[in-house]
Design an enzyme around this catalytic site. Structure first.
Site, PDB file in Angstrom:
ATOM      1  N   ARG A  92       0.829  -1.205   0.000  1.00 51.35           N
ATOM      2  CA  ARG A  92       0.000   0.000   0.000  1.00 51.35           C
ATOM      3  C   ARG A  92       0.873   1.269   0.000  1.00 51.35           C
ATOM      4  NH1 ARG A  92      -5.036   2.588  -0.493  1.00 51.35           N
ATOM      5  NH2 ARG A  92      -5.025   4.361   0.905  1.00 51.35           N
ATOM      6  N   CYS A 116      -2.160  -4.656   2.870  1.00 48.65           N
ATOM      7  CA  CYS A 116      -2.919  -5.565   3.729  1.00 48.65           C
ATOM      8  C   CYS A 116      -4.406  -5.497   3.402  1.00 48.65           C
ATOM      9  CB  CYS A 116      -2.715  -5.186   5.195  1.00 48.65           C
ATOM     10  SG  CYS A 116      -1.286  -5.966   5.934  1.00 48.65           S
ATOM     11  N   PRO A 122      -9.626   3.503  -0.200  1.00 52.71           N
ATOM     12  CA  PRO A 122      -9.637   4.336  -1.408  1.00 52.71           C
ATOM     13  C   PRO A 122      -8.589   5.440  -1.327  1.00 52.71           C
ATOM     14  CG  PRO A 122     -11.467   4.930   0.017  1.00 52.71           C
ATOM     15  CD  PRO A 122     -10.785   3.771   0.677  1.00 52.71           C
ATOM     16  N   MET A 123      -8.430   6.204  -2.431  1.00 52.10           N
ATOM     17  CA  MET A 123      -7.446   7.292  -2.438  1.00 52.10           C
ATOM     18  C   MET A 123      -8.080   8.641  -2.761  1.00 52.10           C
ATOM     19  SD  MET A 123      -3.905   5.693  -3.768  1.00 52.10           S
ATOM     20  CE  MET A 123      -3.122   7.251  -3.517  1.00 52.10           C
ATOM     21  N   ASP A 124      -9.398   8.733  -2.553  1.00 57.68           N
ATOM     22  CA  ASP A 124     -10.096   9.964  -2.941  1.00 57.68           C
ATOM     23  C   ASP A 124      -9.536  11.214  -2.252  1.00 57.68           C
ATOM     24  OD1 ASP A 124     -11.175   8.526  -0.717  1.00 57.68           O
ATOM     25  OD2 ASP A 124     -12.826   9.953  -0.634  1.00 57.68           O
ATOM     26  N   ASP A 304      -3.720  -0.225  14.434  1.00 57.92           N
ATOM     27  CA  ASP A 304      -2.726  -1.274  14.205  1.00 57.92           C
ATOM     28  C   ASP A 304      -2.502  -2.151  15.443  1.00 57.92           C
ATOM     29  OD1 ASP A 304      -2.407  -0.520  11.608  1.00 57.92           O
ATOM     30  OD2 ASP A 304      -0.527   0.564  11.899  1.00 57.92           O
ATOM     31  N   VAL A 326     -11.516   2.939  12.213  1.00 57.09           N
ATOM     32  CA  VAL A 326     -10.628   3.402  11.145  1.00 57.09           C
ATOM     33  C   VAL A 326     -10.755   2.552   9.882  1.00 57.09           C
ATOM     34  CG1 VAL A 326      -8.237   3.966  10.535  1.00 57.09           C
ATOM     35  CG2 VAL A 326      -9.056   4.380  12.861  1.00 57.09           C
TER      36      VAL A 326
HETATM   37  C1  UD1 Z   1      -1.543   4.215   7.538  1.00 53.30           C
HETATM   38  C2  UD1 Z   1      -0.618   3.137   8.065  1.00 53.30           C
HETATM   39  C3  UD1 Z   1      -1.418   1.985   8.626  1.00 53.30           C
HETATM   40  C4  UD1 Z   1      -2.400   2.484   9.683  1.00 53.30           C
HETATM   41  C5  UD1 Z   1      -3.244   3.626   9.120  1.00 53.30           C
HETATM   42  C6  UD1 Z   1      -4.141   4.266  10.161  1.00 53.30           C
HETATM   43  C7  UD1 Z   1       1.321   3.404   6.630  1.00 53.30           C
HETATM   44  C8  UD1 Z   1       2.189   2.829   5.586  1.00 53.30           C
HETATM   45  N1  UD1 Z   1       0.233   2.693   6.984  1.00 53.30           N
HETATM   46  O1  UD1 Z   1      -2.279   3.644   6.468  1.00 53.30           O
HETATM   47  O2  UD1 Z   1      -0.506   1.057   9.242  1.00 53.30           O
HETATM   48  O3  UD1 Z   1      -3.251   1.425  10.052  1.00 53.30           O
HETATM   49  O4  UD1 Z   1      -2.401   4.657   8.588  1.00 53.30           O
HETATM   50  O5  UD1 Z   1      -3.405   4.691  11.247  1.00 53.30           O
HETATM   51  O6  UD1 Z   1       1.615   4.449   7.189  1.00 53.30           O
HETATM   52  N2  UD1 Z   1      -9.407   6.740   3.461  1.00 53.30           N
HETATM   53  C9  UD1 Z   1     -10.332   7.194   2.553  1.00 53.30           C
HETATM   54  N3  UD1 Z   1      -9.891   7.914   1.467  1.00 53.30           N
HETATM   55  C10 UD1 Z   1      -8.588   8.194   1.270  1.00 53.30           C
HETATM   56  C11 UD1 Z   1      -7.633   7.729   2.210  1.00 53.30           C
HETATM   57  C12 UD1 Z   1      -8.078   7.004   3.306  1.00 53.30           C
HETATM   58  O7  UD1 Z   1     -11.523   6.964   2.704  1.00 53.30           O
HETATM   59  O8  UD1 Z   1      -8.245   8.859   0.272  1.00 53.30           O
HETATM   60  C13 UD1 Z   1      -9.860   5.947   4.618  1.00 53.30           C
HETATM   61  C14 UD1 Z   1      -9.312   4.522   4.587  1.00 53.30           C
HETATM   62  O9  UD1 Z   1     -10.086   3.679   3.787  1.00 53.30           O
HETATM   63  C15 UD1 Z   1      -9.377   4.139   6.049  1.00 53.30           C
HETATM   64  C16 UD1 Z   1      -9.095   5.467   6.762  1.00 53.30           C
HETATM   65  O10 UD1 Z   1      -9.324   6.497   5.800  1.00 53.30           O
HETATM   66  O11 UD1 Z   1     -10.661   3.708   6.384  1.00 53.30           O
HETATM   67  C17 UD1 Z   1      -7.682   5.586   7.293  1.00 53.30           C
HETATM   68  O12 UD1 Z   1      -6.758   5.437   6.253  1.00 53.30           O
HETATM   69  P1  UD1 Z   1      -5.342   6.155   6.257  1.00 53.30           P
HETATM   70  O13 UD1 Z   1      -5.181   6.970   7.491  1.00 53.30           O
HETATM   71  O14 UD1 Z   1      -5.167   6.809   4.945  1.00 53.30           O
HETATM   72  O15 UD1 Z   1      -4.358   4.897   6.362  1.00 53.30           O
HETATM   73  P2  UD1 Z   1      -3.106   4.589   5.461  1.00 53.30           P
HETATM   74  O16 UD1 Z   1      -2.307   5.831   5.241  1.00 53.30           O
HETATM   75  O17 UD1 Z   1      -3.499   3.753   4.316  1.00 53.30           O
END
Ligand code: UD1
Length: 427
Positions: A92, A116, A122-124, A304, A326
């Site tokens: 990721r 994982c 998503p990446m919005d 985590d 989360v």
């Molecule tokens: C990072 C960590 C991961 C940890 C998580 C939350 C890294 C490499 N990984 O993951 O270990 O569990 O933070 O502390 O640093 N979301 C959206 N749209 C987006 C981006 C995120 O809806 O554009 C949502 C995700 O689906 C999720 C939530 O936001 O439900 C949190 O995601 P995010 O904080 O972005 O986690 P990561 O950066 O992927």
């Protein structure tokens, strides 16, 4: 890979905590912005880091280990603007090259990232940020492409304080003229580490660690030397190991304030916690007590450590509730813990854990990195032998886990692959 754990031994001793996976992964990507040489200290040698380094090499950077945990990255050569799918799908955090390469060369194409299996991820929010900075963003055929139009700093409000979106936008904004303000930014310690590193390379970032981050774009960056913060999740895992095994463990080389939400919960379950600035000792004195846990963005309880906590609460004297706020798909470990005798009911984002007297070793499967850690913890307390399949997922995030647990008195060993090699080998 399989891990075999003979349960029932109390862990005792001290363990040195490695550098943070989630910080190392973003700093490795961010180092591309330097256009020169970066030295990173305290980098954990875990498989996610090795995968991130494969991506570095595939796009034209150079990476070599100059010490056990010291990494030299050289970005002085020309770069590819496109990440190879074959590496990116494994991880990721490959998405963090989006911000880094945008800052460096204003044009980047990355495959939709893997990682994982804990939710849709998503990446919005990342893309909204890029759009507001003036990038033209398109998503097709499994790739995200961002090209700079007339880019300029902007005010970007995140609907949710996403760690990855905050990081990607910070990096892109560091190389975008004008001032960018990220509101409702993530406040995780890894964000503060990234800001410190960007500033060491010549960036101008303020406010990291609060929910408003201000970034003044600059046009030139330089090489730097920087040390990765300790891994608060690895530390939390060993503290829970002390509690679940009924022993006493000291984690060293930690930043205690990063672990406050975890310490508070460990005290709630009746564990003795003694904390100095850079070390924490956890000791079990009697029964584990039930408690309720809600995962939240930092400074809330970290998602985590939710699965490891579920393993611990499976053995508490009473009923506990965990609410996962989360990720929407992070209770898969419950089914595996149930195979070991745990009593857990999951409904939506809530898990109800009725503590049991004991867990039993059996064959279980790691469904993601932290689920694997939870099963390892459960195996330490279970009667008999626990066999964890897909244990290579644990190596994504825990450096030398078999050696570290062994030094604390646990009986953990690596066995052959899942095709069923008969003789398990010790490491
Ligand atoms: C990072 C960590 C991961 C940890 C998580 C939350 C890294 C490499 N990984 O993951 O270990 O569990 O933070 O502390 O640093 N979301 C959206 N749209 C987006 C981006 C995120 O809806 O554009 C949502 C995700 O689906 C999720 C939530 O936001 O439900 C949190 O995601 P995010 O904080 O972005 O986690 P990561 O950066 O992927």
């Amino acid at each position: 890979m399989k891990l075999l754990i003979e349960g029932g031994r109390r862990l005792q001793g001290r363990v040195r905590i490695s550098g943070a996976k989630n910080s190392a992964l973003v700093l490795i990507a961010a180092s591309a912005i330097s256009g020169g040489e970066v030295i990173l200290d305290n980098v954990p040698k875990i498989s996610d880091v090795l995968t991130q380094l494969e991506i570095v090499r595939a796009i034209g950077g150079r990476a070599s280990w100059t010490g056990e945990n010291t990494l030299c990255l050289d970005w002085s050569g020309p770069l590819e603007g496109e990440l190879p799918y074959v590496h990116a799908k494994k991880l990721r955090a490959s998405n963090l090259f989006l911000g880094a390469l945008a800052a460096r060369q204003k044009r980047v194409k990355i495959p939709l990232p893997g990682g994982c299996n804990i939710g849709s991820r998503p990446m919005d929010l990342h893309l909204k940020g890029f759009h507001l900075l003036g990038y033209q963003v398109s998503m097709k055929h499994g790739f995200i492409e961002a090209r700079a139009g007339k880019i300029e700093g902007n005010r970007i409000y995140l609907d949710f304080p996403s760690v990855g979106a905050t990081e990607n936008i910070m990096m892109a904004a560091a190389g975008t003229p004008g001032i960018t303000v990220i509101e409702n930014a993530a406040r995780e310690p890894e964000i503060v580490d990234l800001a410190g590193f960007l500033n060491a390379m010549g960036g101008r970032v303020r406010g990291a660690g609060t929910d408003v981050i201000k970034i003044e774009g600059v046009s030139e960056f330089r090489g730097a030397r920087f040390s990765v913060i300790p891994d608060r999740i690895e530390a939390g895992t060993y503290l829970i190991a002390a509690g679940i095994s009924g022993g006493e463990v000291t984690v060293e080389n930690v930043i205690t304030r990063h672990l406050q939400p975890v310490i508070a919960k460990l005290q709630d379950v009746g564990l003795d916690v003694a904390a100095g600035e850079d070390r924490i000792t956890v000791r079990r004195r009697g029964d584990l007590l039930p408690t309720d846990v809600k995962t939240l963005p930092y400074p809330g309880f970290p998602t985590d450590l939710q699965s490891p906590m579920m393993a611990l609460l499976s053995l508490a004297r009473g009923t506990s509730i965990i609410v996962e706020n989360v990720f929407e798909n992070r209770f898969q470990v419950a089914d595996e813990l149930k195979r070991m005798g745990a009593k857990i009911r999951v409904k939506g984002q809530t898990a109800v854990i009725e503590g049991v007297e004991r867990l039993y070793g059996t064959q279980v499967r790691a469904t993601d990195l932290r689920a694997g850690a939870a099963l390892l913890l459960a195996g330490l307390a279970a009667g008999g032998v626990t066999e964890i399949l897909q244990a290579e997922l644990i190596a994504r995030g825990y450096e030398k886990v078999v050696e570290k647990l062994g030094a604390l008195g646990a009986a953990v060993r690596v066995a052959g692959d899942e095709s069923g090699e008969p003789g398990a080998k010790s490491v």
